[in-house]
Design a protein around this motif. Structure first.
Motif, short mmCIF file in Angstrom:
data_model
loop_
_atom_site.label_atom_id
_atom_site.label_comp_id
_atom_site.label_asym_id
_atom_site.label_seq_id
_atom_site.Cartn_x
_atom_site.Cartn_y
_atom_site.Cartn_z
N HIS A 1 -5.23 -1.25 3.17
CA HIS A 1 -4.01 -0.46 2.94
C HIS A 1 -4.43 0.83 2.24
CE1 HIS A 1 0.25 0.23 2.58
NE2 HIS A 1 0.16 0.39 1.28
N HIS A 2 -4.43 1.94 2.99
CA HIS A 2 -5.03 3.18 2.50
C HIS A 2 -4.07 4.06 1.70
CE1 HIS A 2 -8.62 2.45 4.97
NE2 HIS A 2 -7.78 2.03 5.90
N ALA A 3 -2.85 3.60 1.49
CA ALA A 3 -1.87 4.44 0.79
C ALA A 3 -1.90 4.25 -0.72
CB ALA A 3 -0.45 4.14 1.31
N GLU A 4 -2.74 3.32 -1.21
CA GLU A 4 -2.79 3.04 -2.65
C GLU A 4 -4.23 3.10 -3.14
OE1 GLU A 4 0.86 -0.13 -3.22
OE2 GLU A 4 -1.09 -0.89 -2.55
N LEU A 5 -4.40 3.59 -4.35
CA LEU A 5 -5.69 3.58 -5.02
C LEU A 5 -5.64 2.54 -6.13
CD1 LEU A 5 -6.45 7.40 -5.30
CD2 LEU A 5 -7.41 5.77 -3.67
N VAL A 6 -6.55 1.58 -6.08
CA VAL A 6 -6.49 0.48 -7.03
C VAL A 6 -6.59 0.97 -8.47
CG1 VAL A 6 -7.51 -1.73 -7.69
CG2 VAL A 6 -7.57 -1.00 -5.31
N SER B 1 -5.84 -4.98 -2.07
CA SER B 1 -6.66 -4.98 -3.28
C SER B 1 -5.82 -4.74 -4.52
CB SER B 1 -7.76 -3.92 -3.18
OG SER B 1 -8.67 -4.23 -2.15
N VAL B 2 -4.77 -3.93 -4.39
CA VAL B 2 -3.88 -3.69 -5.52
C VAL B 2 -3.16 -4.98 -5.91
CG1 VAL B 2 -1.78 -2.48 -6.26
CG2 VAL B 2 -3.57 -1.24 -5.03
#
Length: 306
Positions: free
Chosen positions: A106-111, A73-74
């Motif tokens: 991908h759970h390591a990034e917050l959009v 998503s990022v």
């Protein structure tokens, strides 16, 4: 990471004059079509997905995951920002709301925090989800309410459809079949005045269509393709979004309409049959800038003429 504050409600009598409609000043779409890259298994990640679905009896879909595009998503949000073009400080948004239907694999990034780092200034940034195909409508309403109550003038709504999921997804109306992101840069000049042309609720709700301008053009989501779903102005429908892009489809269709030279008020609407809710947002599209960049790509599901 985030700068947040509770909205300040205007004092009684602070809002004056007729309702105001937000103005769309710039918009862009990112719909990548590059071929899928070869998948290199990561045992630790596969173990994480297996553990994540185990309590619910949902196995990790290794084959489906390997065959998917695996665009985060990022990455999609950044593509839409790049397509939007450079934003100088005086045009930068004061508020960013990210809207999506499917969670990022991908759970390591917050959009929202990643997008915030790409923009000048210190915009308030957060995400809104879990409202199916009507998520972006809620995000736009939330953005305008923050503008009314906090004195913001520039708003950015980023809508993301990310197709990759580590688990099998039912082929329902809300399933995402392609990757797409749409960036909507809006201007709010109404101060604390009431917002016009926005509503969300069941079809039987009283006054649901009170804010719908029957003279405005209509861009309809895939949920409104069914003729049984009422609309106050079906004769001025400009476009209807196709299936497979539940969150971005109707907004990508709006961009197609504007790119064909339409200028004027537009009602963007969609219907969520799963929850029985209809939503619409009216926008002033009299002067929308559509940057021409190579990464704004369309496909046969992003929008079509009605």
């Amino acid at each position: 990471m985030f700068r947040t504050a509770a909205p300040v409600r205007p004092q009684p009598g602070a809002a004056s004059g007729p309702p105001v409609v937000p103005r769309l000043v710039r918009a862009a779409r990112y719909a990548p079509s590059a071929p899928v890259t070869g998948h290199v298994p990561v045992p630790e990640l596969e173990e994480f997905y297996a553990e994540l679905g185990a309590p619910y009896g949902v196995p990790f879909d290794r084959e489906g995951y390997a065959d998917s595009a695996r665009r985060t998503s990022v990455e999609l949000a950044f593509g839409a920002l790049d397509a939007l073009g450079e934003l100088p400080a005086e045009q930068a948004p004061e508020l960013v709301v990210v809207a999506y239907t499917t969670p990022d694999f991908h759970h390591a990034e917050l959009v929202a925090s990643c997008v915030k780092g790409r923009l000048p200034g210190e915009p308030l940034a957060f995400a809104l989800s879990d409202q199916g195909p009507l998520t972006a409508f809620s995000a736009l309403r939330v953005a305008v309410e923050y503008a009314r109550r906090c004195g913001f003038g520039r708003l950015l709504v980023l809508v993301v459809d990310q197709s990759t999921q580590p688990f099998a997804v039912p082929d329902a109306a809300a399933a995402v079949h392609r990757d797409c992101a749409v960036a909507l840069l809006l201007e709010w000049g109404g101060g604390a005045a009431a917002v016009g042309g926005m509503a969300q609720g069941p079809l039987a709700a009283p006054d649901l269509f009170a804010g719908w301008d029957p003279g405005a053009g209509v861009v309809a989501g895939a949920g409104l393709a069914d003729a049984d779903c009422p609309s106050p102005s079906p004769d001025v429908r400009l476009a209807t979004a196709g299936p497979g892009l539940p969150c971005t489809g109707v907004w990508a269709a709006l961009l197609d309409v504007v790119s064909r030279g339409f200028a004027g008020p537009v009602v963007v609407a969609d219907y969520d049959p799963g929850r029985g809710l209809l939503a619409y947002n009216m926008l002033d599209c009299t002067a929308v800038e559509l940057p021409t960049r190579g990464n704004e790509e369309s496909d046969d599901g992003s929008g079509r003429r009605a």
